[in-house]
Structure formats: structure tokens, C-alpha cells
Motif scaffolding. Structure first.
Motif, mmCIF file in Angstrom:
data_model
loop_
_atom_site.group_PDB
_atom_site.id
_atom_site.type_symbol
_atom_site.label_atom_id
_atom_site.label_comp_id
_atom_site.label_asym_id
_atom_site.label_seq_id
_atom_site.Cartn_x
_atom_site.Cartn_y
_atom_site.Cartn_z
ATOM 1 N N GLN A 247 95.886 15.608 18.953
ATOM 2 C CA GLN A 247 94.578 15.391 19.567
ATOM 3 C C GLN A 247 93.855 16.698 19.845
ATOM 4 O OE1 GLN A 247 93.395 14.014 23.887
ATOM 5 N NE2 GLN A 247 93.720 12.179 22.649
ATOM 6 N N ARG A 248 94.624 17.732 20.212
ATOM 7 C CA ARG A 248 93.981 18.977 20.641
ATOM 8 C C ARG A 248 94.902 20.156 20.392
ATOM 9 N NH1 ARG A 248 93.040 17.438 25.316
ATOM 10 N NH2 ARG A 248 90.827 16.865 25.134
ATOM 11 N N CYS A 249 94.294 21.309 20.156
ATOM 12 C CA CYS A 249 94.995 22.576 19.964
ATOM 13 C C CYS A 249 94.360 23.583 20.915
ATOM 14 C CB CYS A 249 94.852 23.015 18.511
ATOM 15 S SG CYS A 249 95.721 24.529 18.093
ATOM 16 N N VAL A 250 95.156 24.181 21.786
ATOM 17 C CA VAL A 250 94.643 25.059 22.832
ATOM 18 C C VAL A 250 95.127 26.489 22.603
ATOM 19 C CG1 VAL A 250 94.535 25.498 25.318
ATOM 20 C CG2 VAL A 250 94.634 23.134 24.471
ATOM 21 N N PHE A 251 94.172 27.437 22.610
ATOM 22 C CA PHE A 251 94.463 28.851 22.401
ATOM 23 C C PHE A 251 94.202 29.640 23.680
ATOM 24 C CE2 PHE A 251 92.840 27.136 18.374
ATOM 25 C CZ PHE A 251 93.836 27.504 17.477
ATOM 26 N N TYR A 252 94.982 30.688 23.882
ATOM 27 C CA TYR A 252 94.777 31.573 25.027
ATOM 28 C C TYR A 252 93.762 32.673 24.713
ATOM 29 C CZ TYR A 252 98.383 30.228 28.416
ATOM 30 O OH TYR A 252 99.121 29.582 29.377
ATOM 31 N N VAL A 253 92.979 33.035 25.730
ATOM 32 C CA VAL A 253 92.244 34.295 25.725
ATOM 33 C C VAL A 253 92.870 35.171 26.799
ATOM 34 C CG1 VAL A 253 90.102 33.281 24.866
ATOM 35 C CG2 VAL A 253 90.467 33.462 27.339
ATOM 36 N N PRO A 254 92.803 36.491 26.660
ATOM 37 C CA PRO A 254 93.504 37.381 27.588
ATOM 38 C C PRO A 254 92.872 37.408 28.975
ATOM 39 C CG PRO A 254 92.223 38.648 26.018
ATOM 40 C CD PRO A 254 92.167 37.232 25.554
ATOM 41 N N PRO A 255 93.685 37.691 29.999
ATOM 42 C CA PRO A 255 93.190 37.745 31.371
ATOM 43 C C PRO A 255 92.784 39.150 31.795
ATOM 44 C CG PRO A 255 95.556 37.822 31.415
ATOM 45 C CD PRO A 255 95.169 37.767 29.960
ATOM 46 N N ASP A 256 92.558 40.026 30.821
ATOM 47 C CA ASP A 256 92.371 41.453 31.111
ATOM 48 C C ASP A 256 90.908 41.876 31.072
ATOM 49 O OD1 ASP A 256 95.192 41.769 31.228
ATOM 50 O OD2 ASP A 256 95.248 41.816 29.043
ATOM 51 N N GLY A 257 90.073 41.195 31.817
ATOM 52 C CA GLY A 257 88.686 41.601 31.925
ATOM 53 C C GLY A 257 87.743 40.825 31.017
ATOM 54 N N ARG A 258 86.460 41.032 31.234
ATOM 55 C CA ARG A 258 85.416 40.277 30.546
ATOM 56 C C ARG A 258 85.389 40.571 29.054
ATOM 57 N NH1 ARG A 258 80.081 41.320 29.060
ATOM 58 N NH2 ARG A 258 78.687 39.496 29.193
ATOM 59 N N ASP A 259 85.378 41.824 28.662
ATOM 60 C CA ASP A 259 85.202 42.177 27.254
ATOM 61 C C ASP A 259 86.335 41.644 26.390
ATOM 62 O OD1 ASP A 259 82.888 43.446 27.988
ATOM 63 O OD2 ASP A 259 83.725 45.478 27.887
ATOM 64 N N ALA A 260 87.565 41.771 26.871
ATOM 65 C CA ALA A 260 88.715 41.303 26.089
ATOM 66 C C ALA A 260 88.658 39.796 25.884
ATOM 67 C CB ALA A 260 90.014 41.696 26.787
ATOM 68 N N ALA A 261 88.278 39.060 26.924
ATOM 69 C CA ALA A 261 88.223 37.608 26.811
ATOM 70 C C ALA A 261 87.124 37.162 25.853
ATOM 71 C CB ALA A 261 88.000 36.982 28.187
ATOM 72 N N LEU A 262 85.940 37.750 25.966
ATOM 73 C CA LEU A 262 84.830 37.345 25.099
ATOM 74 C C LEU A 262 85.074 37.750 23.651
ATOM 75 C CD1 LEU A 262 81.741 38.103 27.363
ATOM 76 C CD2 LEU A 262 82.838 35.891 26.892
ATOM 77 N N ARG A 263 85.706 38.887 23.455
ATOM 78 C CA ARG A 263 86.029 39.317 22.090
ATOM 79 C C ARG A 263 87.006 38.329 21.440
ATOM 80 N NH1 ARG A 263 86.672 44.135 23.292
ATOM 81 N NH2 ARG A 263 88.918 44.114 23.747
#
Length: 277
Positions: A247-263
Motif C-alpha cells: 500500500q505504501r513505501c516510506v522513506f527517511y529524510v535526515p534530521p540534521d537541519g533544514r538544508d539536508a532534509a529538503l535536499r
């Protein structure tokens, strides 16, 4: 197949409002947050992934606070706990928090739950490691009673209360979908007994989906949805997920600040395009 984003919502990560808006704008259907109330300094329990425990484990915001911020910044994005450590919460209070978040979000909560792996962490909350699955089951059952009955009561080994009143009730009926994490020997039986979906995140589990559906059928249930949490950006793996009917596939984004997460979010947006709609 739908795609979601997960994060450890740390005090040094991108703000939850900005992340939620970015996730919704890019077409992902859900945002999930991890939970650890604290990490004991003793560090006797080894990190399941090996090596040193990353510091985000003891810097996470309360998941319900984080998701409430996300709810207020979005309109359609589903909001998931990945996972709520139910064995570290008093069930009446947790039932109130879950129902309240489902209420203020207009029925967008996905309630991911798990038994946990850190023995000292749950011991600080009064749960003995060998008892955690019994505690989890009874607390989930008790919360379902609170969410669905005007006068709720529950009498078990680990949870016991006489009739009570508690509102609000969840917007979603009969309650927000419960996704059970894990991939242990008895996980599938637990999913069939008291969860609405299965959410594995490691190990060999694709070949267990047929067993899950067989157990569901034997229990008189329809097909149980499956989603993967913490997936890799591997095209062949995603193709296998599609073929298996996830049904769904979930990926992590890093918790190390705004730029890393948006990138990372931009990278994931491009990655899922061939598999979206």
C-alpha cells in the motif's frame, strides 16, 4: 502504491510545519515521525542496526506535538507515528492524545505502534522487556474500547479500569488505522489479532505477506494492507514492492537541519516519479 516521508523530529531538524508543507506540495501522501521518550545513559541494550546509537534517538520531539504542528500546516497530508512506543505510555492518556490529534487534523492520523527494542528505556516506564507484547496488546485493546464505546471499561492482566467517559472520539471510524511494526516470529499473528496493517522495516519480510494473508483469511478477516517503513532508494526493490501489492513505501529524510532534509526530499521526489500515478 503511495509514498510517504519519515523523520526523527529532533530539536535541530527542519521545522515540522515547513517539512509537512514541503512533503504535501511534492505529492507524498503521508509524513511519519519516530518516537523515543528518552535514552538511558547506561546504553546496555545494543543498537539493532549496529555501531553507535545516533544522537537523534535522544533528541526527538514528542510525536503528537510534532504531528499537531504538521496538521496545522497542511490540509490533506496523512500524519503517522512510526512508531509510537505504546509500552511507554499510560493507555487512557494515550487514547486521549490519539483521539485529540485525529480530531484536530480532521481524521488524518495513521497510528503506527511497536513494542520497542531498548530494555532500559521501557523499564524506566515500568514495562519489563519480556512482557512488552502482552502490555502492547492490552493497551491497544483498551484504547479501542475507549475510542468506540461511550462508557468504556477494560479488565486485563496489564490494564484494568472500570467504566469511564472520554471524549473526543476519533474522527475516523471505528478509530485511526493501527499499523503494527516489527518482523519477529509472532508479528503476523499480532497483526491479525489487533492491528489494521503491517509495517515491517527490516529483515526478510516480502515472502511473509502470503502467510499474513493466509492467517487473516483463517481469522475471518479480509486482506490486510502492508507498507514498508524506512525503504531504500533501490529501483529493483521498489519494483518488488509494487509487484507484491504494498500500500505504501516510506522513506527517511535526515534530521540534521533544514538544508539536508529538503535536499533529500528533492532527491526522493525525483526518485518516486516513475512509480507515482
Amino acid at each position: 502504491m503511495r509514498f510517504g516521508i519519515a523523520i526523527f523530529p529532533t530539536d535541530y531538524a527542519i521545522g515540522m510545519a515547513e517539512l509537512a508543507q514541503a512533503v504535501e506540495a511534492r505529492g507524498f501522501d503521508s509524513l511519519w515521525v519516530a518516537e523515543h521518550t528518552h535514552i538511558p545513559v547506561s546504553r546496555q541494550t545494543p543498537y539493532p542496526s549496529g555501531g553507535d546509537l545516533p544522537q537523534e534517538y535522544w533528541h526527538t520531539l514528542d510525536p503528537f506535538v510534532a504531528l499537531t504542528v504538521a496538521a496545522g500546516a497542511t490540509t490533506t497530508l496523512k500524519l503517522g507515528t512510526g512508531v509510537c512506543l505504546v509500552v511507554e505510555h499510560e493507555p487512557i492518556d494515550l487514547a486521549k492524545r490519539v483521539a485529540s490529534l485525529d480530531h484536530v487534523s480532521g481524521g488524518r492520523l495513521l497510528f503506527g505502534v511497536g513494542g520497542g527494542w531498548n530494555r532500559e528505556e521501557m523499564a524506566n516506564h515500568g514495562t519489563e522487556f519480556s512482557q512488552r507484547w502482552g502490555v502492547l496488546r492490552e493497551r491497544v485493546e483498551a484504547m479501542k474500547t475507549i475510542w468506540t464505546e461511550d462508557e468504556a471499561e477494560y479488565h486485563g492482566r496489564h490494564v484494568n479500569f472500570d467504566p469511564l467517559w472520554l471524549w473526543p472520539k476519533p474522527v475516523q471510524k471505528p478509530h485511526p488505522p493501527i499499523w503494527l511494526g516489527g518482523n519477529g516470529p509472532n508479528t503476523l499473528k499480532r497483526v491479525v489479532r489487533y492491528a489494521d496493517g503491517w509495517m515491517p522495516n527490516r529483515g526478510r519480510w516480502l515472502d511473509r505477506i502470503a502467510e499474513l494473508q493466509r492467517l487473516a483469511d483463517e481469522a475471518g478477516r479480509g486482506p490486510i494492507p502492508v507498507q514498508v517503513y524506512g525503504a531504500r532508494t533501490d529501483p529493483q526493490e521498489v519494483e518488488r514492492f509494487l509487484a507484491a501489492g504494498l500500500q505504501r513505501c516510506v522513506f527517511y529524510v535526515p534530521p540534521d537541519g533544514r538544508d539536508a532534509a529538503l535536499r533529500r526530499l528533492e532527491e526522493l521526489t525525483e526518485f518516486v516519479k516513475p512509480y507515482s500515478g
